[in-house]
Scaffold this motif. Structure first.
Motif: not given
Ligand code: ZN
Length: 117
Positions: A30, A32, A41, A43
């Protein structure tokens, strides 16, 4: 195989969450802040759990389902089960410790009120 899902972000701009397979291995990355540091995370977790509410674009629902049908995804599901089980165990242990802490503090406070010898 490689697929990229867009995850909702609190900042507005969606994050790319990549799913890549290579000779039996499945990697999830990811983009982020936590993800680029290779930390867990929300996500990655949401998409691994099949949570379509995390999709920035609901048109990607079928792609998320397709990723879940990849043969490599089976192993990840097993690891996810272990991960969730361990977190629940930690949560239960924390609850026990929190009760112990409360009891110790209450006992000491009683001691202070009644006086120590
Ligand atoms: Zn993430």
């Amino acid at each position: 195989m490689k697929a990229v899902l867009l995850a909702k972000s609190s900042l507005g701009e969606p994050y790319n969450v990549e799913f890549m397979t290579d000779s039996g291995w499945l990697r999830v990355f990811c983009h982020c802040q936590a993800g680029v540091l290779q930390r867990m995370c929300k996500h990655k977790l949401a998409f691994i759990q099949g949570d379509t509410k995390m999709l920035f674009d609901s048109n990607q629902t079928s792609l998320l389902l397709e990723i879940h049908s990849w043969p490599e995804f089976g192993n990840l599901k097993a690891h996810l089960g272990e991960y969730e089980k361990k977190l629940l165990e930690i949560e239960a242990a924390q609850s026990v410790l929190a009760k112990q802490e409360k009891a110790i503090k209450a006992e000491f406070a009683r001691g202070l009120s009644h006086g120590f010898k």
